[in-house]
Design a protein around this motif. Sequence first.
Motif, PDB file in Angstrom:
ATOM      1  N   GLY A   1       0.836  -1.080   0.469  1.00  0.00           N
ATOM      2  CA  GLY A   1      -0.627   0.132   0.258  1.00  0.00           C
ATOM      3  C   GLY A   1       0.557   1.017  -0.300  1.00  0.00           C
ATOM      4  O   GLY A   1       0.377   2.311  -0.171  1.00  0.00           O
ATOM      5  N   GLY A   2       2.423   1.582  -0.055  1.00  0.00           N
ATOM      6  CA  GLY A   2       3.297   2.708  -0.071  1.00  0.00           C
ATOM      7  C   GLY A   2       2.862   2.648  -1.772  1.00  0.00           C
ATOM      8  O   GLY A   2       2.752   2.376  -2.657  1.00  0.00           O
TER       9      GLY A   2
ATOM     10  N   VAL B   1      -2.223  -6.384   2.154  1.00  0.00           N
ATOM     11  CA  VAL B   1      -2.671  -5.722   2.544  1.00  0.00           C
ATOM     12  C   VAL B   1      -2.232  -4.137   1.481  1.00  0.00           C
ATOM     13  O   VAL B   1      -1.377  -4.189   1.391  1.00  0.00           O
TER      14      VAL B   1
ATOM     15  N   GLU C   1      -7.396  -0.978   2.744  1.00  0.00           N
ATOM     16  CA  GLU C   1      -7.729  -0.080   4.406  1.00  0.00           C
ATOM     17  C   GLU C   1      -8.528   1.464   3.317  1.00  0.00           C
ATOM     18  O   GLU C   1      -7.344   1.416   2.179  1.00  0.00           O
TER      19      GLU C   1
ATOM     20  N   ASN D   1       0.523   3.853   6.862  1.00  0.00           N
ATOM     21  CA  ASN D   1       1.791   3.415   6.685  1.00  0.00           C
ATOM     22  C   ASN D   1       1.768   1.771   7.838  1.00  0.00           C
ATOM     23  O   ASN D   1       0.724   1.541   8.033  1.00  0.00           O
TER      24      ASN D   1
ATOM     25  N   SER E   1       6.393  -5.183  -0.403  1.00  0.00           N
ATOM     26  CA  SER E   1       6.244  -5.849  -1.810  1.00  0.00           C
ATOM     27  C   SER E   1       7.226  -4.813  -3.024  1.00  0.00           C
ATOM     28  O   SER E   1       7.046  -5.055  -3.852  1.00  0.00           O
ATOM     29  N   ASP E   2       8.441  -4.090  -1.965  1.00  0.00           N
ATOM     30  CA  ASP E   2       9.473  -3.062  -2.791  1.00  0.00           C
ATOM     31  C   ASP E   2      10.562  -3.959  -3.235  1.00  0.00           C
ATOM     32  O   ASP E   2      11.667  -3.096  -3.079  1.00  0.00           O
TER      33      ASP E   2
ATOM     34  N   GLY F   1      17.067   0.313   8.079  1.00  0.00           N
ATOM     35  CA  GLY F   1      16.717   0.523   9.528  1.00  0.00           C
ATOM     36  C   GLY F   1      18.388  -0.498  10.054  1.00  0.00           C
ATOM     37  O   GLY F   1      18.836  -1.731   8.779  1.00  0.00           O
TER      38      GLY F   1
ATOM     39  N   GLU G   1      15.811   2.659  13.686  1.00  0.00           N
ATOM     40  CA  GLU G   1      15.563   3.097  12.487  1.00  0.00           C
ATOM     41  C   GLU G   1      15.935   4.465  11.298  1.00  0.00           C
ATOM     42  O   GLU G   1      16.420   4.926  12.305  1.00  0.00           O
ATOM     43  N   LYS G   2      16.183   4.110  10.287  1.00  0.00           N
ATOM     44  CA  LYS G   2      17.283   4.808   9.235  1.00  0.00           C
ATOM     45  C   LYS G   2      17.890   5.810   9.790  1.00  0.00           C
ATOM     46  O   LYS G   2      17.081   7.411  10.061  1.00  0.00           O
TER      47      LYS G   2
ATOM     48  N   ASN H   1      18.372  -3.958   8.263  1.00  0.00           N
ATOM     49  CA  ASN H   1      16.614  -4.356   8.440  1.00  0.00           C
ATOM     50  C   ASN H   1      16.315  -4.661   7.136  1.00  0.00           C
ATOM     51  O   ASN H   1      16.409  -3.581   6.560  1.00  0.00           O
TER      52      ASN H   1
ATOM     53  N   ASP I   1       8.738   0.177  12.514  1.00  0.00           N
ATOM     54  CA  ASP I   1      10.155   0.202  12.300  1.00  0.00           C
ATOM     55  C   ASP I   1       9.888   0.918  13.718  1.00  0.00           C
ATOM     56  O   ASP I   1      10.834   0.690  15.058  1.00  0.00           O
TER      57      ASP I   1
ATOM     58  N   ASP J   1      16.125  -2.742  -1.608  1.00  0.00           N
ATOM     59  CA  ASP J   1      14.823  -2.626  -1.700  1.00  0.00           C
ATOM     60  C   ASP J   1      15.036  -1.821  -2.929  1.00  0.00           C
ATOM     61  O   ASP J   1      15.923  -0.744  -2.775  1.00  0.00           O
TER      62      ASP J   1
HETATM   63  N1  GDD Z   1      -0.701  -1.391   3.155  1.00  0.00           N
HETATM   64  C1  GDD Z   1      -0.106  -1.138   3.631  1.00  0.00           C
HETATM   65  N2  GDD Z   1      -0.588   0.378   3.939  1.00  0.00           N
HETATM   66  N3  GDD Z   1       1.350  -1.337   2.700  1.00  0.00           N
HETATM   67  C2  GDD Z   1       2.524   0.302   2.902  1.00  0.00           C
HETATM   68  C3  GDD Z   1       2.178   1.133   3.437  1.00  0.00           C
HETATM   69  C4  GDD Z   1       0.277   1.160   4.150  1.00  0.00           C
HETATM   70  O1  GDD Z   1       0.191   2.040   4.893  1.00  0.00           O
HETATM   71  N4  GDD Z   1       3.076   1.949   3.282  1.00  0.00           N
HETATM   72  C5  GDD Z   1       4.171   1.778   3.048  1.00  0.00           C
HETATM   73  N5  GDD Z   1       3.573   0.059   2.817  1.00  0.00           N
HETATM   74  C6  GDD Z   1       4.610  -0.928   2.453  1.00  0.00           C
HETATM   75  C7  GDD Z   1       5.318  -0.849   1.035  1.00  0.00           C
HETATM   76  O2  GDD Z   1       4.266  -0.776  -0.371  1.00  0.00           O
HETATM   77  C8  GDD Z   1       6.668  -1.335   1.465  1.00  0.00           C
HETATM   78  O3  GDD Z   1       6.526  -2.404   0.530  1.00  0.00           O
HETATM   79  C9  GDD Z   1       6.092  -1.517   2.374  1.00  0.00           C
HETATM   80  O4  GDD Z   1       5.060  -1.619   3.091  1.00  0.00           O
HETATM   81  C10 GDD Z   1       7.040  -0.934   3.304  1.00  0.00           C
HETATM   82  O5  GDD Z   1       7.632   0.197   2.793  1.00  0.00           O
HETATM   83  P1  GDD Z   1       8.386   1.196   2.673  1.00  0.00           P
HETATM   84  O6  GDD Z   1       7.145   2.788   2.616  1.00  0.00           O
HETATM   85  O7  GDD Z   1       8.664   0.656   1.000  1.00  0.00           O
HETATM   86  O8  GDD Z   1       9.359   1.430   3.970  1.00  0.00           O
HETATM   87  P2  GDD Z   1      10.835   1.895   4.121  1.00  0.00           P
HETATM   88  O9  GDD Z   1      11.841   1.040   2.984  1.00  0.00           O
HETATM   89  O10 GDD Z   1      11.020   3.426   3.192  1.00  0.00           O
HETATM   90  O11 GDD Z   1      11.216   1.095   5.457  1.00  0.00           O
HETATM   91  C11 GDD Z   1      11.208  -0.045   5.488  1.00  0.00           C
HETATM   92  O12 GDD Z   1      11.702  -0.899   4.544  1.00  0.00           O
HETATM   93  C12 GDD Z   1      13.492  -1.102   4.943  1.00  0.00           C
HETATM   94  C13 GDD Z   1      14.004  -2.190   3.914  1.00  0.00           C
HETATM   95  O13 GDD Z   1      13.227  -2.257   2.225  1.00  0.00           O
HETATM   96  C14 GDD Z   1      11.899  -0.257   6.977  1.00  0.00           C
HETATM   97  O14 GDD Z   1      10.971  -1.791   7.321  1.00  0.00           O
HETATM   98  C15 GDD Z   1      13.319  -0.102   7.393  1.00  0.00           C
HETATM   99  O15 GDD Z   1      13.589  -0.384   8.632  1.00  0.00           O
HETATM  100  C16 GDD Z   1      13.482  -1.077   6.653  1.00  0.00           C
HETATM  101  O16 GDD Z   1      15.334  -1.270   6.643  1.00  0.00           O
END
Ligand code: GDD
Length: 357
Positions: free
Chosen positions: A9-10, A59, A85, A90, A116-117, A157, A179-180, A198, A254, A275
């Motif tokens: 959902g991001g 989700v 949602e 987040n 999923s990224d 993280g 985290e970050k 992480n 996180d 990622d």
């Molecule tokens: N359903 C849903 N709803 N999914 C979400 C939402 C939301 O509101 N926000 C984010 N996501 C999904 C994104 O699509 C992605 O697949 C995943 O959750 C993680 O969100 P990111 O926004 O990509 O997080 P990040 O990359 O900044 O940080 C996280 O991942 C890192 C490694 O990939 C953290 O866990 C870091 O600690 C970690 O290192």
Amino acid sequence: LVSPVILCGGSGTRLWPLSRQSYPKQFVPLVGNNTLFQDSVIRLSEGFDGIDFLAPTIVTASDFRFIVAEQLAQIGIDPGTILIEPQSRNTAPAILAAAHYLAETDPETILLVAPSDHVLQDPVAFHAAVKKGLAAVEAGKLVTFGVKPTRPETAYGYLELATLPNRLDAAVDLEKFVEKPNMARAIEMLETGTYLWNSGIFLFKAKDILAAFDLYAPDLMPPVTNAVSTAKSDLGFLCLDPAAWADVEDMSIDSGIMEKADNLAVVPFEGGWTDLGAWDAVWRETDPDADGVVTAGGATVIDCENSLIRAESENLEMVGIGLRNVMAIAMNDAVLVADMARAQDVKTAVAALRQKG
Ligand code: GDD
Ligand code: MG
């Protein structure tokens, strides 16, 4: 039995202009033929020596529901449930909603929460890591998967271990979750050598993550519980209740839970992981030619080095000459040209564009 929970959902703003609010990066075939979302589902549906995956819980945000359904149909995978949602809040509320929903059937259910990224080069190694995490999960731990850092990255993280063992056969307890960090801290952690990145992939029992939310984010509990218990089925989707969801605050798993919990364990994972958060990661992930130049869409380059030049629409002629450390992504209605070192700042640009309306 492991129950995959896939977060998609991001909004993926750092990959603008390819990733858009209405069609974010996880639904785009960035590397290879499948989209990142499709690959995430596929690698959690294949059985592996000792792990049986149940049908996944997806989700996502309301805006993406038809994209999700269509992309699942393309790969011929039936989801268990697509949980919707009303708005993105987040990762913490998304994970909490899934945990509640799955705990209704069985609080002992083991959830494998996956973003999923990501690109994972070796799914078999990943499955083996998951298997290593299961024993710790049985002991009530919240398990994360850690990747050995190769550069001071501020987009991830970090997981601090007491010592970094040479050979790791089982999950080890975590000292601290950070985290970050800022760049200075990231450099420090890389030099210390006892930190892993992480991966953002988590394994735990539904009841254990619910207990952690109870302790560290109690305000999320009432509105999310409510949104799940009054969720309605609609066209094959399970929609969380919008009125209850309106009271849910924005929180990442996180900083909301993992930085606070004291029952974390980590399984080091060495199977190759990225990622695809920003354009520099896409550049690193796609095999560049000898000069470090990555092109897409038939772009022409002359005397360029360490650059990413992507023409993202048909009939778009694109030429780069004499470029060093540049990323250029061109679409019919938007063009990004930036210093490769400023990949994270695309987020700021997108925020500014949204303000402009
Ligand atoms: N359903 C849903 N709803 N999914 C979400 C939402 C939301 O509101 N926000 C984010 N996501 C999904 C994104 O699509 C992605 O697949 C995943 O959750 C993680 O969100 P990111 O926004 O990509 O997080 P990040 O990359 O900044 O940080 C996280 O991942 C890192 C490694 O990939 C953290 O866990 C870091 O600690 C970690 O290192
Ligand atoms: Mg990410």
